[in-house]
Design a protein around this motif. Structure first.
Motif, PDB file in Angstrom:
ATOM      1  N   ILE A  89       1.023  -1.153   0.045  1.00 18.19           N
ATOM      2  CA  ILE A  89      -0.023  -0.160   0.011  1.00 18.19           C
ATOM      3  C   ILE A  89       0.965   1.240  -0.028  1.00 18.19           C
ATOM      4  N   GLU A  90       0.596   2.142  -0.812  1.00 14.29           N
ATOM      5  CA  GLU A  90       1.274   3.514  -0.843  1.00 14.29           C
ATOM      6  C   GLU A  90       0.275   4.435  -0.143  1.00 14.29           C
ATOM      7  N   VAL A  91       0.708   4.674   1.093  1.00  8.48           N
ATOM      8  CA  VAL A  91       0.148   5.724   2.160  1.00  8.48           C
ATOM      9  C   VAL A  91       0.212   7.100   1.667  1.00  8.48           C
ATOM     10  N   VAL A  93      -0.474  11.253   2.038  1.00  8.14           N
ATOM     11  CA  VAL A  93      -0.932  12.157   2.902  1.00  8.14           C
ATOM     12  C   VAL A  93      -1.074  13.602   2.084  1.00  8.14           C
ATOM     13  N   ARG A  94      -2.060  14.107   2.292  1.00  7.65           N
ATOM     14  CA  ARG A  94      -2.106  15.573   1.370  1.00  7.65           C
ATOM     15  C   ARG A  94      -2.739  16.728   2.310  1.00  7.65           C
ATOM     16  N   ASN A  95      -1.766  17.772   2.375  1.00  8.58           N
ATOM     17  CA  ASN A  95      -2.165  19.111   3.097  1.00  8.58           C
ATOM     18  C   ASN A  95      -2.766  20.060   1.980  1.00  8.58           C
ATOM     19  N   THR A  98      -3.053  18.900  -5.192  1.00 11.89           N
ATOM     20  CA  THR A  98      -2.234  19.165  -6.334  1.00 11.89           C
ATOM     21  C   THR A  98      -2.287  17.734  -7.027  1.00 11.89           C
ATOM     22  N   GLY A  99      -1.558  17.547  -7.888  1.00 11.12           N
ATOM     23  CA  GLY A  99      -1.141  16.089  -8.745  1.00 11.12           C
ATOM     24  C   GLY A  99      -2.410  15.444  -8.841  1.00 11.12           C
ATOM     25  N   SER A 100      -2.361  14.129  -8.658  1.00  9.84           N
ATOM     26  CA  SER A 100      -3.601  13.324  -9.085  1.00  9.84           C
ATOM     27  C   SER A 100      -4.894  13.807  -8.343  1.00  9.84           C
ATOM     28  N   LEU A 101      -4.716  14.496  -7.172  1.00 13.30           N
ATOM     29  CA  LEU A 101      -6.103  14.547  -6.653  1.00 13.30           C
ATOM     30  C   LEU A 101      -6.951  15.664  -7.239  1.00 13.30           C
ATOM     31  N   ILE A 175       3.438  19.656   1.060  1.00 10.17           N
ATOM     32  CA  ILE A 175       2.215  19.706   0.334  1.00 10.17           C
ATOM     33  C   ILE A 175       1.313  18.494   0.351  1.00 10.17           C
ATOM     34  N   ASP A 176       2.188  17.340   0.092  1.00  6.95           N
ATOM     35  CA  ASP A 176       1.736  15.910   0.279  1.00  6.95           C
ATOM     36  C   ASP A 176       3.358  14.825   0.279  1.00  6.95           C
ATOM     37  N   PHE A 177       2.708  13.899   0.445  1.00  7.78           N
ATOM     38  CA  PHE A 177       4.055  12.894   0.557  1.00  7.78           C
ATOM     39  C   PHE A 177       3.619  11.404   0.569  1.00  7.78           C
ATOM     40  N   LYS A 178       4.242  10.574   0.316  1.00  7.84           N
ATOM     41  CA  LYS A 178       4.000   9.188   0.231  1.00  7.84           C
ATOM     42  C   LYS A 178       4.846   8.360   1.111  1.00  7.84           C
ATOM     43  N   LEU A 179       4.108   7.434   1.968  1.00  7.15           N
ATOM     44  CA  LEU A 179       4.806   6.383   2.817  1.00  7.15           C
ATOM     45  C   LEU A 179       4.601   5.065   2.462  1.00  7.15           C
ATOM     46  N   PRO A 197      12.593  14.269  -1.622  1.00  6.09           N
ATOM     47  CA  PRO A 197      11.817  14.942  -2.552  1.00  6.09           C
ATOM     48  C   PRO A 197      11.334  14.427  -3.643  1.00  6.09           C
ATOM     49  N   ASP A 198      11.717  12.932  -3.695  1.00  5.87           N
ATOM     50  CA  ASP A 198      11.080  11.940  -4.800  1.00  5.87           C
ATOM     51  C   ASP A 198       9.777  11.631  -4.523  1.00  5.87           C
ATOM     52  N   SER A 199       9.588  11.649  -2.713  1.00  3.53           N
ATOM     53  CA  SER A 199       8.243  11.028  -2.540  1.00  3.53           C
ATOM     54  C   SER A 199       7.456  12.049  -1.833  1.00  3.53           C
ATOM     55  N   CYS A 200       8.022  13.249  -1.799  1.00  2.00           N
ATOM     56  CA  CYS A 200       7.119  14.398  -0.864  1.00  2.00           C
ATOM     57  C   CYS A 200       6.999  15.559  -1.998  1.00  2.00           C
ATOM     58  N   ARG A 201       6.342  16.458  -1.886  1.00  2.00           N
ATOM     59  CA  ARG A 201       6.081  17.587  -2.416  1.00  2.00           C
ATOM     60  C   ARG A 201       6.140  18.813  -1.348  1.00  2.00           C
ATOM     61  N   PHE A 202       7.603  19.643  -1.721  1.00  3.05           N
ATOM     62  CA  PHE A 202       7.713  20.806  -0.958  1.00  3.05           C
ATOM     63  C   PHE A 202       7.698  22.136  -1.705  1.00  3.05           C
ATOM     64  N   PHE A 216      11.265  17.741 -12.055  1.00  2.00           N
ATOM     65  CA  PHE A 216      11.348  16.547 -13.160  1.00  2.00           C
ATOM     66  C   PHE A 216      10.305  16.344 -14.005  1.00  2.00           C
ATOM     67  N   ARG A 217       9.006  15.983 -13.128  1.00  3.19           N
ATOM     68  CA  ARG A 217       7.685  15.613 -13.904  1.00  3.19           C
ATOM     69  C   ARG A 217       7.220  16.584 -14.779  1.00  3.19           C
ATOM     70  N   GLN A 218       7.669  17.829 -14.418  1.00  3.89           N
ATOM     71  CA  GLN A 218       7.115  19.153 -15.073  1.00  3.89           C
ATOM     72  C   GLN A 218       8.042  19.565 -15.976  1.00  3.89           C
TER      73      GLN A 218
END
Ligand code: UDP
Length: 237
Positions: A89-91, A93-95, A98-101, A175-179, A197-202, A216-218
């Motif tokens: 599971i990729e957990v 968290v979004r504050n 942005t992104g897929s949301l 902003i958000d991150f994956k655990l 910074p590969d798994s979080c947005r700052f 990188f993505r953009q």
């Protein structure tokens, strides 16, 4: 570094066996991927930056009482970790939206969410990591004990509180991150993978400049400069 047999190679890291059956060596790679590895690249020195950033964050979380797989940093791109079986599971968290949301729900980019939103995604590249809920987890056999999912959510919220406070003091908005979590040989659930910074947005607190993998993505350029800036702010408050 003299490594043992490679156990697994992922997009951003390689895992090696060690002489201790309960420990693995994690090597951080310079490779960058996005959009389920449709976009590929590499940034020299990125692995070392993520290794150092992840080390600092795992040490902070351990100090705050979060159980993690991290044991110690060995050199610029390697850390020693407890061997865990990753829970698929990729957990996330979004504050801030942005992104897929924003694509999925049509929320405006940059909207501050009323609370930290915790989401689960099924870790399966072939399926494109679909979003799932507790009942999907049960059907997929990820867990028979749904209280484990409550534990993942509570850990994710705790980590969000610790990291949001830590980064805002360093003029960075988390902003958000994956655990990712895993089970050790005694069945304990530990925070695993990396936090970088590969798994979080700052975003910079004042300018909202993106200082993470979105560069990188953009195709925004200055990927390494951004990761260096995140590390600089972590180290010199
Ligand atoms: N994320 C990640 N690995 C993934 C998917 C997402 O590390 O496979 C992180 C991503 O960096 C961001 C957060 O999880 O910090 C939420 O990502 P989102 O769902 O918006 O996906 P994306 O925009 O990356 O498709």
């Amino acid at each position: 570094m003299d490594t043992g047999q490679m156990l697994y190679e992922g997009k951003g890291k390689k895992l090696f066996l060690t002489e201790n059956a309960n420990e693995v060596l994690v090597e951080f790679k310079d490779d960058l991927t996005a959009f389920n590895a449709e976009k590929k690249g590499s940034e020299q020195g990125k692995g070392a930056l993520n290794c150092e950033i992840s080390t600092a964050i795992f040490e902070l979380l351990a100090k705050e009482g979060v159980s993690t797989h991290f044991i110690k940093k060995l050199d610029s791109t390697h850390m020693l970790c407890k061997k865990v079986e990753i829970i698929p599971i990729e957990v996330v968290v979004r504050n801030v939206a942005t992104g897929s949301l924003i694509k999925r729900l049509g929320i405006d980019e940059g909207k501050v969410l009323p609370f930290g939103l915790v989401e689960f995604y099924y870790k399966d590249d072939a399926l494109g990591d679909p979003i799932i809920n507790d009942e999907h987890c049960k059907i997929l056999g990820i867990t028979q004990d749904v209280s484990e999912l409550d534990f993942l959510r509570s850990q994710a919220r705790k980590i969000n509180a610790i990291l949001s406070a830590f980064f805002i003091e360093r003029n960075l908005r988390l902003i958000d991150f994956k655990l990712e979590f895993g089970r050790d040989s005694s069945g304990h659930i530990l925070l695993a993978d990396e936090i970088s910074p590969d798994s979080c947005r700052f975003w910079d607190k004042d300018s909202n400049e993106k200082l993470d993998k979105d560069r990188f993505r953009q195709n925004l350029g200055s990927v390494k400069v951004a990761y260096e800036e995140v590390l600089r702010r972590i180290l010199n408050k």
